[in-house]
Design an enzyme around this catalytic site. Structure first.
Site, PDB file in Angstrom:
ATOM      1  N   SER A   1      -0.215   4.027  -4.522  1.00  0.00           N
ATOM      2  CA  SER A   1      -0.599   2.614  -4.466  1.00  0.00           C
ATOM      3  C   SER A   1       0.515   1.868  -3.751  1.00  0.00           C
ATOM      4  O   SER A   1       1.652   2.336  -3.727  1.00  0.00           O
ATOM      5  CB  SER A   1      -0.719   2.044  -5.875  1.00  0.00           C
ATOM      6  N   ASP A   2       0.207   0.714  -3.167  1.00  0.00           N
ATOM      7  CA  ASP A   2       1.315  -0.118  -2.707  1.00  0.00           C
ATOM      8  C   ASP A   2       2.011  -0.657  -3.955  1.00  0.00           C
ATOM      9  O   ASP A   2       1.512  -0.536  -5.082  1.00  0.00           O
ATOM     10  CB  ASP A   2       0.828  -1.245  -1.798  1.00  0.00           C
ATOM     11  N   TRP A   3       3.161  -1.254  -3.738  1.00  0.00           N
ATOM     12  CA  TRP A   3       4.014  -1.707  -4.840  1.00  0.00           C
ATOM     13  C   TRP A   3       3.253  -2.685  -5.744  1.00  0.00           C
ATOM     14  O   TRP A   3       2.881  -3.764  -5.315  1.00  0.00           O
ATOM     15  CB  TRP A   3       5.261  -2.374  -4.253  1.00  0.00           C
TER      16      TRP A   3
END
Ligand code: NOJ
Length: 726
Positions: free
Chosen positions: A280-282
């Site tokens: 996932s992105d941050w």
């Protein structure tokens, strides 16, 4: 004797398959999974951070206590010794000794920072981009990092969005070609090679559709544009073997990219057969609550995991909730096993089980090799774009004896690095003034005056700048953007430079001296007021550590500029979005569909860029005017260098399909080639059209269709008709 050999045989049999270097990776994965507890599996699906976090947008801090069985760490350090210590813990103290995967944002170079991606694409030289990525991989790997969150292959059409700097521009094909070049550079021939690192394609998918250029906002991505514009670069890079993919912050018309089963599982894993993993992105998992599709942390974890996100970046949501969800029978263990096997596959492919530690070499051996400096410099040189050159103001004539070097960018180092350059150091950067002094110091006097800052309204420096200008033969006016004006969370409502910079240009114009405008920025700019003031304009972007000499070389004529834009420069912010391949308007007449108050055409289209030489294109030839669907068509053009110096000319080949079941873009870039042509020389450029690849269109489900009928192949200002027959 007999007893000893029996003991030996028993212990040899006990070596688990997953530790056997010679066993096939799939058998090693299967064996390891069969030995893992649910807790151990879930730990593999989490990523924490370690080291000092310098990214202001990512709220995570220093993580002191790292679970020894963690799947991955974002490593904010550069010290391989520290990384090895952490790794040793995982290998020696965890029950199964699974190595940690260390990742980091190596976006355009590690210590040898090369130009931002938007600039790289202006080189139209994928081989060079591949070499730069290779150099970056070496520095990265020797710093203890196995995985970069790059390339970003989001197609971008709104220059207000700060992240345009990280993309290869407004065209889907260009993003595919440069994305593949970067993947090949990072990953080398094999992921297990000494200096290979794993690539991560981001942001999957449609993040570039940013509404109004605002970051983290919703994106309305139609199924048609998803397939036509945003997915193709990802598909190309998946086919090139990219190890991992990052799910985006955006939503795709109501279904966030991080909870999107269709894109993550149906497309990426089932259709494209990607067998690495998705991170996932941050905090993109937690953000599903803010995006209104989940009511609790647990719910976000459930949605993201079941959609196909295997690794949770920085949220610990999987750590807290996956076990509960398995026990509640909401998440099947087979999905956990599949996710873990994907993470392990990347670790095995990288050779982390067999060589988990980073070899320790001195900083000198690690960074800024002669080769990396050369590649960085060449890429900077080829990515600079000459936008204007009236009356042959450039190259600067040898009769020029007094140069006024003016502007906030002239002596600046930090901002030339561009966004996402954590490990770049100002000390490594060659500034504009240093490059100019090296190039012209012996033949001309250089007077420097900053004149003004990047923004604010302090005009007290104007008088010095005007004085320097008055005694000069030519003014080099170096304006631009600070590095944190682009990148993540760095949107701007106007793409014009701040008024103070424009005002200074107006004042300098009054001296009557010729002005060469040198621009360093992370996005296309609104130049409607500056363009008429400048006699010549050179766009140098954010070139990284080695911009000074290439820029000075172009100004002196030692280097013939060859860069061409990867993104259109609108005339004004109000024209956004303007990009070369929009669909045709319903009323083609010149007075329809225009703005009443400003011209409708942009200042410079994608593909625009000047040279010091001139080229003459022969009439394009095609191998046949009618072909069947399964036949190829060869289009050729001969380009003559009619000037006095050698040049590198990029030829862009476009196609257009005027009548089709769906309305197609006015033209679509399908191929490009950059070649050197000596003065007076002629070189042939050739585009082999494969109908299914180059002429077909995709529908909103990703199915390709090739229709019989009329097409055009286009090069420069030529357009040649041909037909596909049944
Ligand atoms: C957020 C950014 O969107 C992404 O591009 C980056 O890789 C991660 N943070 C990790 O720093």
């Amino acid at each position: 004797m007999g007893l000893i050999s029996t003991v030996f045989i028993v212990s040899a049999q006990k070596t688990p398959i997953y530790k056997d270097k010679k066993a096939p990776i799939e058998s090693r994965i299967k064996d390891l999974i069969s030995r893992m507890t649910l807790d151990e599996k879930i730990l593999q699906l989490n990523q924490f951070t370690v080291g000092y976090n310098t990214n202001v947008n990512n709220e995570g801090g220093v993580i002191k206590e790292i679970p020894i069985g963690i799947g991955s760490l974002i490593y904010f350090g550069t010290d391989p010794v520290y990384r090895n210590e952490i790794q040793r813990n995982a290998i020696e103290k965890s029950r199964l000794g699974i190595p940690i995967l260390f990742g980091f944002d190596v976006i355009h170079g590690f210590r040898a920072v090369y130009p931002i991606a938007l600039a790289q694409a202006c080189s139209w030289n994928p081989d060079l981009v591949k070499s730069a990525s290779e150099m970056a991989a070496r520095e990265t790997k020797l710093s203890g990092i196995d995985w970069t969150f790059s390339p970003m292959i989001d197609v971008v059409r709104d220059p207000r969005w700060g992240r345009v700097a990280e993309s290869y521009g407004e065209d889907s094909y260009t993003n595919a070609i440069f994305g593949v070049a970067a993947v090949n550079g990072y990953q080398g021939k094999s992921l297990s090679d000494r200096f290979s690192i794993a690539a991560c394609l981001k942001h999957f998918v449609g993040y570039g559709e940013s509404e109004g250029g605002r970051d983290y906002h919703a994106t309305d991505v139609s199924a048609q544009s998803l397939w036509e514009t945003y997915l193709p670069p990802f598909e190309a890079c998946v086919n090139a073997g990219a190890a991992t993919v990052m799910s985006g912050f955006n939503d795709i018309s109501g279904v966030p990219a991080t909870a999107n089963h269709y894109t993550l599982t149906e497309v990426l894993k089932r259709r494209w057969k990607h067998d690495g993993f998705v991170v996932s992105d941050w905090s993109a998992i937690r953000q599903l609550m803010f995006q209104g599709v989940a009511g609790s942390r647990k719910d976000t974890g459930f949605k993201a995991f079941m959609a196909g996100v295997e690794m949770d970046m920085a949220d610990s949501i999987y750590l807290e909730n996956l076990k509960i969800l398995v026990n509640e029978k909401k998440v099947p263990v087979k999905n956990i096993d599949d996710a873990v096997s994907r993470v392990l596959r990347v670790k095995f492919r990288l050779g982390l089980f067999d060589n988990p530690y980073t070899p320790i070499v001195s900083e000198n051996e690690r960074y800024l090799s002669t080769e990396s400096r050369q590649v960085t410099e060449q890429l900077a040189e080829e990515s600079m774009v000459l936008l204007k050159n009236s009356n042959n103001t450039l190259p600067i004539s040898s009769s020029v004896k007094q140069i006024a070097l003016i502007g906030p960018m002239a002596a600046d180092k930090k901002n030339l690095l561009g966004s996402w350059s954590y490990n770049g150091r100002e000390d490594d950067v060659e500034s504009i003034i240093e490059g100019i002094e090296k190039e012209f110091g012996k033949t001309a006097t250089i007077s420097y005056a900053k004149g003004c800052d990047f923004d604010g309204n302090d005009e007290s420096g104007f008088s010095d700048a005007i004085e320097a200008a008055k005694k000069s033969d030519i003014i080099l006016l170096c304006l631009g953007e600070k590095k944190d004006w682009s990148g993540e969370n760095a949107s701007r409502s106007s793409i014009a430079l701040p008024t103070i910079q424009e005002k200074m240009a107006v004042e300098l114009k009054k001296t009557g001296k010729p002005i060469v405008l040198v621009l360093s920025n992370g996005r296309p700019l609104e130049l409607v007021r500056l363009e008429p003031i400048a006699d010549a304009i050179l766009e140098i972007w954010q070139p990284g550590i080695a911009g000074g000499s290439p820029l000075a070389g172009i100004l002196s004529g030692r280097i013939n500029p060859s860069g061409k834009l990867s993104m259109t420069f609108p005339l004004t912010t109000g024209q956004i979005p303007t990009y070369y391949n929009s669909r045709p308007k319903a009323r083609p007449y010149p007075t329809n569909g225009i703005y009443q108050d400003i011209p409708t055409n942009p200042l410079y289209w994608m593909g625009y860029g000047l040279s010091y030489t001139s080229y003459k294109y022969s009439a394009m030839t095609i191998s046949s005017s009618k072909i069947k669907r399964n036949e190829k068509l060869i289009a050729e053009v001969e380009v003559e260098n009619t000037g006095k110096i050698a040049g590198l000319e990029t030829v862009n080949w476009y196609i257009s399909d005027p009548v089709c079941t769906i309305s197609r873009p006015i033209k679509e870039l399908k191929y490009f080639e950059k070649k050197e042509i000596v003065a007076g020389g002629k070189v042939k450029y050739r585009f082999e059209i494969e109908p299914m690849r180059d002429l077909s269109y995709t529908n909103s489900e990703g199915k390709r269709f090739l229709e019989a009928g009329e097409y055009f192949v286009m090069v420069n200002d030529q357009k040649v008709k041909f037909e596909i027959i049944e």
